[in-house]
Design an enzyme around this catalytic site. Structure first.
Site, PDB file in Angstrom:
ATOM      1  N   LYS A 250       0.841  -1.203   0.000  1.00  0.00           N
ATOM      2  CA  LYS A 250       0.000   0.000   0.000  1.00  0.00           C
ATOM      3  C   LYS A 250       0.878   1.256   0.000  1.00  0.00           C
ATOM      4  CE  LYS A 250      -3.801  -2.386   2.273  1.00  0.00           C
ATOM      5  NZ  LYS A 250      -4.492  -2.700   3.534  1.00  0.00           N
TER       6      LYS A 250
ATOM      7  N   GLN B 124      -4.403  -1.748   9.855  1.00  0.00           N
ATOM      8  CA  GLN B 124      -4.367  -3.021   9.132  1.00  0.00           C
ATOM      9  C   GLN B 124      -5.024  -4.137   9.953  1.00  0.00           C
ATOM     10  OE1 GLN B 124      -3.206  -3.513   5.889  1.00  0.00           O
ATOM     11  NE2 GLN B 124      -4.040  -5.571   6.144  1.00  0.00           N
TER      12      GLN B 124
ATOM     13  N   ASP C  27     -10.367   3.213   4.651  1.00  0.00           N
ATOM     14  CA  ASP C  27     -10.871   1.839   4.493  1.00  0.00           C
ATOM     15  C   ASP C  27     -12.395   1.786   4.559  1.00  0.00           C
ATOM     16  OD1 ASP C  27      -8.841   0.095   3.908  1.00  0.00           O
ATOM     17  OD2 ASP C  27      -8.310  -0.297   6.008  1.00  0.00           O
TER      18      ASP C  27
END
Ligand code: NDP
Length: 283
Positions: A50, A94, A117
């Site tokens: 990422k 994460q 996200d």
């Protein structure tokens, strides 16, 4: 002829478009902060990928590594500090998190305008209302693939296997907003193969290697395989690729299908998050 989607190429093209916009921003570049708790090797790879993708799009990034035994309150304090920091535009924590940490509390702690996200319940609610400002990355990646290949969504019968908060459920909403007729399947669905066979667009987001068999695919259907199952022989999807590709009109491989698009959408969300925080100046 079956089209095998090249997710890496689509992601590269999309990232280049984001980069052009990033370079024109007033007061940029945007900055993405990834928080990693523990030392899960797969998570470390994802975060590295990422950050690399962010760099290629001209977006700054940083990762904060915390030990596996981090106290939940300490993590929430870190997130609160990032929420307050005007130089941080996107925050991602994460997953998976160690057992002492409640992922729901973490999702709710990330400021909705920095929630790249798209896991904060406020953003989920906006998505239900079709008023989303940031959209969940993997579902956006699935739609991007369909659009890039001219797959008609309006009026199509879409079947999604898997109802997770991160993939299946938001994708069902997004397809519904695009006027597909959506069926959302899960572990209690009866005659899963029969339901799948009705699909013009069949999405597998299950986490069971090769669950979707070739004869579950209606001839000519678009098959999107979200699954990423790490087996000894390598990464395997939720669809039995060879037999399914004999019937599908379009199919995504694993790896090299949905995965790269998920990251490209995260990068785009970081740009959108920057714009949300800067208001019209960043348009
Ligand atoms: P979850 O484990 O959160 O959800 C799995 C879903 O599949 C659940 O709804 C479950 O049903 C359903 N399910 C499980 N077994 C069956 C079965 N035998 N028949 C029908 N339905 C079943 O998974 P995620 O959505 O987080 O991930 C799914 C897959 O996608 C994983 O392989 C993951 O690694 C991958 N993934 C890939 C991404 C990418 O970028 N390519 C991003 C995110 C995930 P129930 O609700 O009834 O338990």
């Amino acid at each position: 002829m079956t089209t095998v989607v090249d997710g890496r190429q689509l992601a590269t093209q999309h990232r280049a478009k984001v980069r052009e916009q990033v370079l024109e921003l007033d007061g940029g570049p945007p900055r993405l902060v990834a928080v990693l708790v523990g030392e899960d090797p797969a998570s470390q790879i994802y975060v590295r990928n990422k950050q690399r993708a962010a760099g290629k799009a001209g977006i700054d990034s940083e990762s904060i590594q915390l030990p596996a035994d981090t106290d939940p309150a300490e993590l929430l304090d870190r997130i609160a500090a990032l929420n307050q920091d005007p130089g941080t535009h996107g925050i991602l924590v994460q997953l998976p998190l160690p057992p002492q940490i409640d992922p729901g509390a973490v999702a709710a702690a990330v400021h909705p305008d920095k929630d790249v996200d798209c896991l904060n319940p406020a953003n989920s609610g906006l998505l239900v209302r079709n008023q989303a400002r940031l959209r969940p990355c993997t579902p956006s990646g699935c739609l991007h693939i369909l659009d890039a290949h001219g797959v008609e969504i309006e009026g199509a019968r879409a079947v999604i296997v898997g109802r997770s908060e991160i993939v299946g459920k938001p994708l069902a909403l997004m397809l519904l907003h695009r006027h597909a007729t959506v069926t959302l399947c899960h572990s209690r669905t009866r005659d899963l193969a029969g339901v799948a066979r009705e699909a013009d667009i069949l999405v597998a987001a299950v986490g069971v290697p090769e669950l979707v068999q070739g004869d579950w695919v209606r001839p000519g259907a678009a098959v999107i395989d979200v699954g990423m199952n790490r087996l000894e022989g390598g990464l395997v999807g939720d669809v039995a690729f060879e037999p399914a590709s004999e019937r599908a009109g379009l199919i995504t491989p694993v790896p090299g299908g949905v995965g790269p698009l998920t990251i490209a959408m995260l990068i785009e969300n970081t740009l959108e998050a920057f714009r949300l925080q800067r208001g019209a100046n960043a348009a």
